[in-house]
Write an enzyme that holds these catalytic residues in place. Structure first.
Site, short mmCIF file in Angstrom:
data_model
loop_
_atom_site.label_atom_id
_atom_site.label_comp_id
_atom_site.label_asym_id
_atom_site.label_seq_id
_atom_site.Cartn_x
_atom_site.Cartn_y
_atom_site.Cartn_z
N HIS A 1 0.81 -1.22 0.00
CA HIS A 1 0.00 0.00 0.00
C HIS A 1 0.85 1.27 0.00
CE1 HIS A 1 -3.41 -2.41 2.23
NE2 HIS A 1 -3.29 -2.75 0.95
N PRO A 2 1.86 1.41 -0.86
CA PRO A 2 2.65 2.64 -0.85
C PRO A 2 1.84 3.83 -1.34
CG PRO A 2 3.27 1.29 -2.74
CD PRO A 2 2.33 0.46 -1.91
#
Length: 537
Positions: free
Chosen positions: A474-475
């Site tokens: 989930h960057p």
């Protein structure tokens, strides 16, 4: 030179939305450039097929971070979608919007129009939810959301019962009035097929004469006249091509590739750019900074009852699951492996949940890049329990290695760098220990599988996390949205500070992480961007 009104770089979760919405009226000529291939592939469309794409360079950028000091020098593997649909074509399909307070935080940070009252209508517009239209959900949007229940593995009910024994309420809808409690995850699936952003938005738009979709086209540079973006250069089939945008260029290449392209094009920290031989167009120190990601850490348990391992490990189980899927698009291949979970408060006094819990009725030992672990579960009954702190305060960054577009950037995620994140991680693991000690779980667990924490004290739990934590993929945040050009990259209208005709629309603009999986917020960012570009937002 090709000429369009709008050029959208990146056919991912947000880019598919932007291209479809901008081309809907027929008045605008739109070019969508995607570095990867078309998404009409069997293992992309089969929901559980993400195990096949996890290490497939044809559809996955397969990034690796630099060694993480807080992990004792371990690197973190970052799969990112390189295919129409982007990461929505290779993810686990869990549909979580986040908490209303997440968006209120965005608005309070100087981003009017991004509060919960502004964003909820866009979620409702984009959804076609299995439960139909309501105050929380949409009923006729392009993105189908399924709420499986009876089809899930029966051991999920044991997990939910154990959560109740700890005092957690049952929550049927983490995207409803409250995120608190334990329940089963809603997923982006329709009729047994993955509902990626490409399938939801691009497939209905493919035949529009004013929309051109070009795959296998890696954008290498944004073209400027002065401080105005006027087009892009891209490489396809070994040839360099140029396209011009009369109105705007919209970057939707994701939290790694959008800042990378800005930097390659001269937009970023001026001194860093000059050191690589890149002439600065705009000195924006925030490009590539503010990097945030969710970490996941958990444990595997042998089970006293059958789990999905028993169905999917033996050859005959795989054969039966395949037959069931091909015959009726049902069974485990039509679902996500992350079937149940919850959102909990790890200590008294918190105003909202700070920990996400995942329950997967399947296990697989982590394998090195190049293998396909999800397609080959362990040969014994087992399940996976893990936790992920919702709103980490650690920040990382990414930088260019060189001025060569073919070089992957240097990614430094900065995990577990703050006392806040350490505390949430340790408390999350302690919650799992309490959960495993409930009467239901004691009956379900035959044994813990190594590795396990050396003890229940803070130091042992933190050491376990440092040795075993992994990304939840989930960057966000590397082109941060906000009013201050000294720290942010885009303004609340998603326009790049100091540049005309250039916007960013993807998860890189998130000021802070949302509480939970980030694909739904990425898609809604595409909806919001479309309204802003068309003057409706």
């Amino acid at each position: 030179m090709e000429s369009y009104d709008y050029i959208v770089v990146g056919g991912g979760s947000a880019g598919c939305v932007v291209a479809a919405r901008l081309s809907a009226s027929g008045r605008h000529r739109v070019l969508l450039l995607e570095a990867g291939p078309d998404d009409r592939r069997f293992w992309i469309q089969v929901p559980v097929g993400y195990g096949k794409s996890f290490y497939d360079r044809r559809v996955n950028w397969m990034y690796m971070t630099e060694p993480v000091a807080e992990f004792g020098g371990r690197r973190s593997y970052w799969p990112r979608g390189k295919v129409l649909g982007g990461s929505s074509s290779i993810n686990a399909m869990v549909y979580i919007r986040g908490q209303a307070e997440d968006y209120e935080d965005w608005r309070s940070a100087g981003n009017p129009g991004w509060g919960w009252d502004d964003i909820l209508p866009l979620y409702r517009r984009m959804e076609s939810h299995a439960w139909g239209e309501s105050v929380w959900h949409g009923g006729d949007g392009p993105l189908h959301v399924r709420a499986p229940s009876t089809e899930l593995h029966p051991v999920c009910q044991d997990f939910l019962a154990a959560c109740e024994e700890l005092g957690l309420p049952r929550n049927q809808d983490f995207n409803g009035a409250s995120q608190d409690g334990a329940g089963t995850y809603h997923i982006t699936v329709r009729d047994g097929m993955r509902m990626s952003a490409a399938r939801a938005y691009l497939w209905p738009a493919r035949r529009r004469p004013n929309l051109r979709i070009v795959t296998g086209a890696e954008t290498t540079r944004i073209l400027f006249e002065g401080r105005r973006a006027v087009g892009v250069e891209y490489r396809q089939g070994g040839r360099d091509r140029t396209a011009r945008a009369a109105a705007e260029v919209i970057l939707s290449a994701g939290s790694v590739n959008s800042p990378k392209l800005l930097l390659l094009s001269g937009v970023g920290p001026a001194a860093d750019l000059r050191s690589l031989g890149i002439d600065p167009v705009a000195d924006l120190p925030g490009v590539g900074g503010n990097l945030q990601d969710h970490l996941d850490v958990g444990m595997i348990y042998r089970s006293t009852v059958p789990t999905l391992n028993d169905q999917l490990h033996p050859w005959w189980g795989k054969l039966w699951a395949g037959f069931k899927y091909l015959a009726a698009r049902r069974g485990p291949l039509a679902l996500s492996l992350n079937q149940a979970g919850g959102f909990v408060r790890s200590r008294p006094g918190l105003s909202r949940p700070n920990i996400q819990v995942y329950f997967c009725p399947l296990s697989y030992l982590k394998a090195p890049p190049g293998t396909r672990p999800l397609m080959n579960p362990d040969p014994y009954s087992a399940f996976n329990l893990s936790v992920s702190p919702c709103r980490p305060t650690s920040r990382g960054h990414l930088r260019l290695r060189s001025a060569d577009p073919g070089d992957a950037p240097e990614i430094r995620p900065g995990y577990l760098a703050t006392d806040h994140d350490i505390r949430d991680t340790v408390e999350g693991l302690r919650f799992l220990r309490r959960l495993a000690d409930t009467p239901t779980m004691r009956r379900l667990i035959a044994a813990e599988i190594d590795p396990v924490p050396a003890g229940d004290d803070d130091d042992s739990l933190l050491a376990f996390a440092r040795a075993n934590a992994v990304t939840v993929y989930h960057p966000v945040g590397t082109c941060r949205m906000g009013p201050d050009a000294a720290t942010c990259v885009v303004d609340p209208a998603l326009r790049v500070h100091g540049i005309e005709g250039l916007r960013v629309a993807d998860a890189s603009i998130f000021p802070t992480l949302t509480s939970g999986n980030t694909n739904a917020p990425s898609i809604v960012t595409g909806e919001k961007a479309s309204d802003l570009i068309l003057g409706r937002g």
